[in-house]
Write a protein that holds these residues in place. Structure first.
Motif, PDB file in Angstrom:
ATOM      1  N   VAL A  71       0.858  -1.177   0.000  1.00  0.00           N
ATOM      2  CA  VAL A  71       0.000   0.000   0.000  1.00  0.00           C
ATOM      3  C   VAL A  71       0.900   1.235   0.000  1.00  0.00           C
ATOM      4  O   VAL A  71       1.966   1.240   0.622  1.00  0.00           O
ATOM      5  CB  VAL A  71      -0.983   0.016   1.212  1.00  0.00           C
ATOM      6  CG1 VAL A  71      -0.247   0.113   2.530  1.00  0.00           C
ATOM      7  CG2 VAL A  71      -2.028   1.116   1.074  1.00  0.00           C
ATOM      8  N   GLY A  72       0.490   2.264  -0.721  1.00  0.00           N
ATOM      9  CA  GLY A  72       1.249   3.514  -0.758  1.00  0.00           C
ATOM     10  C   GLY A  72       0.302   4.696  -0.747  1.00  0.00           C
ATOM     11  O   GLY A  72      -0.668   4.731  -1.513  1.00  0.00           O
ATOM     12  N   ARG A  73       0.583   5.652   0.141  1.00  0.00           N
ATOM     13  CA  ARG A  73      -0.215   6.867   0.244  1.00  0.00           C
ATOM     14  C   ARG A  73       0.695   8.053   0.563  1.00  0.00           C
ATOM     15  O   ARG A  73       1.800   7.890   1.082  1.00  0.00           O
ATOM     16  CB  ARG A  73      -1.274   6.748   1.353  1.00  0.00           C
ATOM     17  CG  ARG A  73      -2.337   5.704   1.129  1.00  0.00           C
ATOM     18  CD  ARG A  73      -3.277   6.056  -0.024  1.00  0.00           C
ATOM     19  NE  ARG A  73      -4.358   5.095  -0.132  1.00  0.00           N
ATOM     20  CZ  ARG A  73      -4.319   3.994  -0.886  1.00  0.00           C
ATOM     21  NH1 ARG A  73      -3.233   3.693  -1.586  1.00  0.00           N
ATOM     22  NH2 ARG A  73      -5.367   3.188  -0.940  1.00  0.00           N
ATOM     23  N   THR A  74       0.163   9.245   0.305  1.00  0.00           N
ATOM     24  CA  THR A  74       0.854  10.479   0.647  1.00  0.00           C
ATOM     25  C   THR A  74       0.084  11.189   1.749  1.00  0.00           C
ATOM     26  O   THR A  74      -1.147  11.294   1.697  1.00  0.00           O
ATOM     27  CB  THR A  74       0.988  11.397  -0.581  1.00  0.00           C
ATOM     28  OG1 THR A  74       1.797  10.728  -1.556  1.00  0.00           O
ATOM     29  CG2 THR A  74       1.636  12.726  -0.221  1.00  0.00           C
ATOM     30  N   GLU A  89      -5.346  12.438  -8.565  1.00  0.00           N
ATOM     31  CA  GLU A  89      -6.549  12.009  -9.290  1.00  0.00           C
ATOM     32  C   GLU A  89      -6.174  11.185 -10.515  1.00  0.00           C
ATOM     33  O   GLU A  89      -6.840  10.199 -10.838  1.00  0.00           O
ATOM     34  CB  GLU A  89      -7.405  13.217  -9.675  1.00  0.00           C
ATOM     35  CG  GLU A  89      -8.083  13.885  -8.490  1.00  0.00           C
ATOM     36  CD  GLU A  89      -8.946  12.929  -7.663  1.00  0.00           C
ATOM     37  OE1 GLU A  89      -9.707  12.117  -8.249  1.00  0.00           O
ATOM     38  OE2 GLU A  89      -8.856  12.977  -6.416  1.00  0.00           O
ATOM     39  N   VAL A  90      -5.088  11.560 -11.191  1.00  0.00           N
ATOM     40  CA  VAL A  90      -4.619  10.778 -12.340  1.00  0.00           C
ATOM     41  C   VAL A  90      -4.127   9.409 -11.868  1.00  0.00           C
ATOM     42  O   VAL A  90      -4.406   8.384 -12.498  1.00  0.00           O
ATOM     43  CB  VAL A  90      -3.519  11.536 -13.116  1.00  0.00           C
ATOM     44  CG1 VAL A  90      -2.909  10.645 -14.193  1.00  0.00           C
ATOM     45  CG2 VAL A  90      -4.070  12.811 -13.724  1.00  0.00           C
ATOM     46  N   ALA A  91      -3.398   9.387 -10.747  1.00  0.00           N
ATOM     47  CA  ALA A  91      -2.894   8.110 -10.211  1.00  0.00           C
ATOM     48  C   ALA A  91      -4.048   7.165  -9.886  1.00  0.00           C
ATOM     49  O   ALA A  91      -4.008   5.974 -10.230  1.00  0.00           O
ATOM     50  CB  ALA A  91      -2.043   8.358  -8.973  1.00  0.00           C
ATOM     51  N   LYS A  92      -5.080   7.679  -9.215  1.00  0.00           N
ATOM     52  CA  LYS A  92      -6.246   6.847  -8.885  1.00  0.00           C
ATOM     53  C   LYS A  92      -6.949   6.339 -10.141  1.00  0.00           C
ATOM     54  O   LYS A  92      -7.320   5.174 -10.227  1.00  0.00           O
ATOM     55  CB  LYS A  92      -7.251   7.633  -8.030  1.00  0.00           C
ATOM     56  CG  LYS A  92      -6.860   7.784  -6.593  1.00  0.00           C
ATOM     57  CD  LYS A  92      -8.026   8.240  -5.730  1.00  0.00           C
ATOM     58  CE  LYS A  92      -8.772   9.424  -6.287  1.00  0.00           C
ATOM     59  NZ  LYS A  92      -9.828   9.918  -5.394  1.00  0.00           N
ATOM     60  N   ALA A 172       2.778  11.681  -7.114  1.00  0.00           N
ATOM     61  CA  ALA A 172       1.590  10.921  -6.738  1.00  0.00           C
ATOM     62  C   ALA A 172       1.890   9.433  -6.874  1.00  0.00           C
ATOM     63  O   ALA A 172       2.326   8.978  -7.929  1.00  0.00           O
ATOM     64  CB  ALA A 172       0.411  11.310  -7.620  1.00  0.00           C
ATOM     65  N   PHE A 173       1.667   8.684  -5.803  1.00  0.00           N
ATOM     66  CA  PHE A 173       1.926   7.248  -5.800  1.00  0.00           C
ATOM     67  C   PHE A 173       0.755   6.568  -5.109  1.00  0.00           C
ATOM     68  O   PHE A 173       0.652   6.566  -3.893  1.00  0.00           O
ATOM     69  CB  PHE A 173       3.240   6.956  -5.070  1.00  0.00           C
ATOM     70  CG  PHE A 173       3.619   5.502  -5.054  1.00  0.00           C
ATOM     71  CD1 PHE A 173       4.128   4.890  -6.186  1.00  0.00           C
ATOM     72  CD2 PHE A 173       3.473   4.753  -3.903  1.00  0.00           C
ATOM     73  CE1 PHE A 173       4.484   3.552  -6.176  1.00  0.00           C
ATOM     74  CE2 PHE A 173       3.824   3.411  -3.873  1.00  0.00           C
ATOM     75  CZ  PHE A 173       4.330   2.814  -5.015  1.00  0.00           C
ATOM     76  N   CYS A 174      -0.145   6.021  -5.914  1.00  0.00           N
ATOM     77  CA  CYS A 174      -1.320   5.326  -5.397  1.00  0.00           C
ATOM     78  C   CYS A 174      -1.090   3.834  -5.588  1.00  0.00           C
ATOM     79  O   CYS A 174      -1.038   3.353  -6.717  1.00  0.00           O
ATOM     80  CB  CYS A 174      -2.574   5.773  -6.144  1.00  0.00           C
ATOM     81  SG  CYS A 174      -4.095   5.033  -5.526  1.00  0.00           S
ATOM     82  N   CYS A 175      -0.921   3.113  -4.498  1.00  0.00           N
ATOM     83  CA  CYS A 175      -0.557   1.705  -4.563  1.00  0.00           C
ATOM     84  C   CYS A 175      -1.547   0.863  -3.767  1.00  0.00           C
ATOM     85  O   CYS A 175      -1.799   1.141  -2.594  1.00  0.00           O
ATOM     86  CB  CYS A 175       0.852   1.524  -4.013  1.00  0.00           C
ATOM     87  SG  CYS A 175       1.367  -0.185  -3.943  1.00  0.00           S
ATOM     88  N   ASP A 176      -2.108  -0.148  -4.429  1.00  0.00           N
ATOM     89  CA  ASP A 176      -3.030  -1.086  -3.795  1.00  0.00           C
ATOM     90  C   ASP A 176      -2.881  -2.455  -4.447  1.00  0.00           C
ATOM     91  O   ASP A 176      -2.360  -2.570  -5.559  1.00  0.00           O
ATOM     92  CB  ASP A 176      -4.485  -0.617  -3.967  1.00  0.00           C
ATOM     93  CG  ASP A 176      -4.792   0.645  -3.193  1.00  0.00           C
ATOM     94  OD1 ASP A 176      -5.002   0.549  -1.978  1.00  0.00           O
ATOM     95  OD2 ASP A 176      -4.821   1.731  -3.811  1.00  0.00           O
ATOM     96  N   ASN A 177      -3.392  -3.466  -3.765  1.00  0.00           N
ATOM     97  CA  ASN A 177      -3.417  -4.827  -4.296  1.00  0.00           C
ATOM     98  C   ASN A 177      -4.810  -5.162  -4.808  1.00  0.00           C
ATOM     99  O   ASN A 177      -5.813  -4.746  -4.217  1.00  0.00           O
ATOM    100  CB  ASN A 177      -3.035  -5.850  -3.224  1.00  0.00           C
ATOM    101  CG  ASN A 177      -1.569  -5.857  -2.947  1.00  0.00           C
ATOM    102  OD1 ASN A 177      -1.083  -5.028  -2.190  1.00  0.00           O
ATOM    103  ND2 ASN A 177      -0.845  -6.777  -3.558  1.00  0.00           N
ATOM    104  N   GLN A 193      -8.521   5.849  -0.523  1.00  0.00           N
ATOM    105  CA  GLN A 193      -7.721   6.328  -1.658  1.00  0.00           C
ATOM    106  C   GLN A 193      -7.791   7.837  -1.706  1.00  0.00           C
ATOM    107  O   GLN A 193      -8.486   8.423  -2.532  1.00  0.00           O
ATOM    108  CB  GLN A 193      -8.204   5.698  -2.961  1.00  0.00           C
ATOM    109  CG  GLN A 193      -7.828   4.234  -3.085  1.00  0.00           C
ATOM    110  CD  GLN A 193      -8.076   3.715  -4.473  1.00  0.00           C
ATOM    111  OE1 GLN A 193      -9.125   3.960  -5.070  1.00  0.00           O
ATOM    112  NE2 GLN A 193      -7.127   2.982  -5.004  1.00  0.00           N
ATOM    113  N   GLU A 194      -7.057   8.457  -0.816  1.00  0.00           N
ATOM    114  CA  GLU A 194      -7.045   9.919  -0.737  1.00  0.00           C
ATOM    115  C   GLU A 194      -5.713  10.390  -0.174  1.00  0.00           C
ATOM    116  O   GLU A 194      -4.969   9.633   0.432  1.00  0.00           O
ATOM    117  CB  GLU A 194      -8.198  10.407   0.132  1.00  0.00           C
ATOM    118  CG  GLU A 194      -8.162   9.856   1.549  1.00  0.00           C
ATOM    119  CD  GLU A 194      -9.447  10.137   2.329  1.00  0.00           C
ATOM    120  OE1 GLU A 194      -9.338  10.514   3.497  1.00  0.00           O
ATOM    121  OE2 GLU A 194     -10.550   9.970   1.763  1.00  0.00           O
TER     122      GLU A 194
END
Length: 198
Positions: A71-74, A89-92, A172-177, A193-194
């Motif tokens: 998981v990755g968030r800012t 928003e582009v990453a999501k 922006a780094f949006c990371c999920d499995n 996811q925010e």
């Protein structure tokens, strides 16, 4: 996460928590900056956080059964910039688009090509790294979502998806499995996811 803390102090606290929860191996990446905070290796995680900073945290760890997740968030110590929110928003959207392509029988090269077309359409460069990959008993497993992967996607594969629309002003780094099902792909992470404001 607060002003005055060192990045390595945050990593240490996270690692302690993860080990207490049964994790045996951890890759914890933390980067902070006034803007465009991104991935930094462990030996560079010595910056002191300041009010107004952006703090990117990526946890790529195994759980009690040995299976990896990511998981990755800012986080923002204050209000996020418009540039960060726009890139986020582009990453999501890129992650959601990739997830929609993760179907049994899909070819990773086709997913990779479609992702790059999406990123270019949004004004970002085409991806050159592994932006999505399998996970299991290892941190990175096949299939890799890239042009030279030959293994087709199958149901019950656990795929980490981490698009990275980056500009000089925002990282922006949006990371999920995602778990590939027979008819539907499901996001496994419950982290919102925010951009998380502290």
């Amino acid at each position: 996460i607060r002003p005055g803390k060192k990045e390595y102090e945050i990593r240490s606290a996270i690692q302690h928590l993860l080990v207490d929860m049964g994790s045996e191996e951890q890759l914890i990446v933390i980067g902070s900056a006034p803007q465009s905070a991104g991935h930094k290796p462990v030996f560079q995680q010595n910056r002191t956080l300041q009010q107004g900073d952006q703090v990117m945290i990526m946890l790529e760890v195994n759980g009690p059964g040995g299976f990896y997740g990511e998981v990755g968030r800012t986080f923002c110590l204050g209000e996020p910039t418009k540039a960060l929110l726009d890139s986020w928003e582009v990453a999501k959207a890129a992650q959601k688009y990739t997830a929609s392509l993760l179907r049994p029988g899909a070819h990773p090269a086709d997913v990779f090509k479609a992702h790059n077309e999406f990123m270019v359409s949004k004004g970002f460069p085409a991806e050159t790294r592994i932006y999505a990959h399998g996970q299991g008993y290892d941190l990175v497993e096949r299939p890799a979502i890239r042009e030279d992967e030959t293994m087709l996607l199958r149901a019950n594969m656990n795929i980490a998806v981490h698009p990275q629309p980056v500009t000089p002003e925002a990282y922006a780094f949006c990371c999920d499995n995602y778990l590939i099902g027979e008819t539907k792909t499901v996001r496994l992470n419950s982290t919102p996811q925010e951009i998380l404001v502290i």
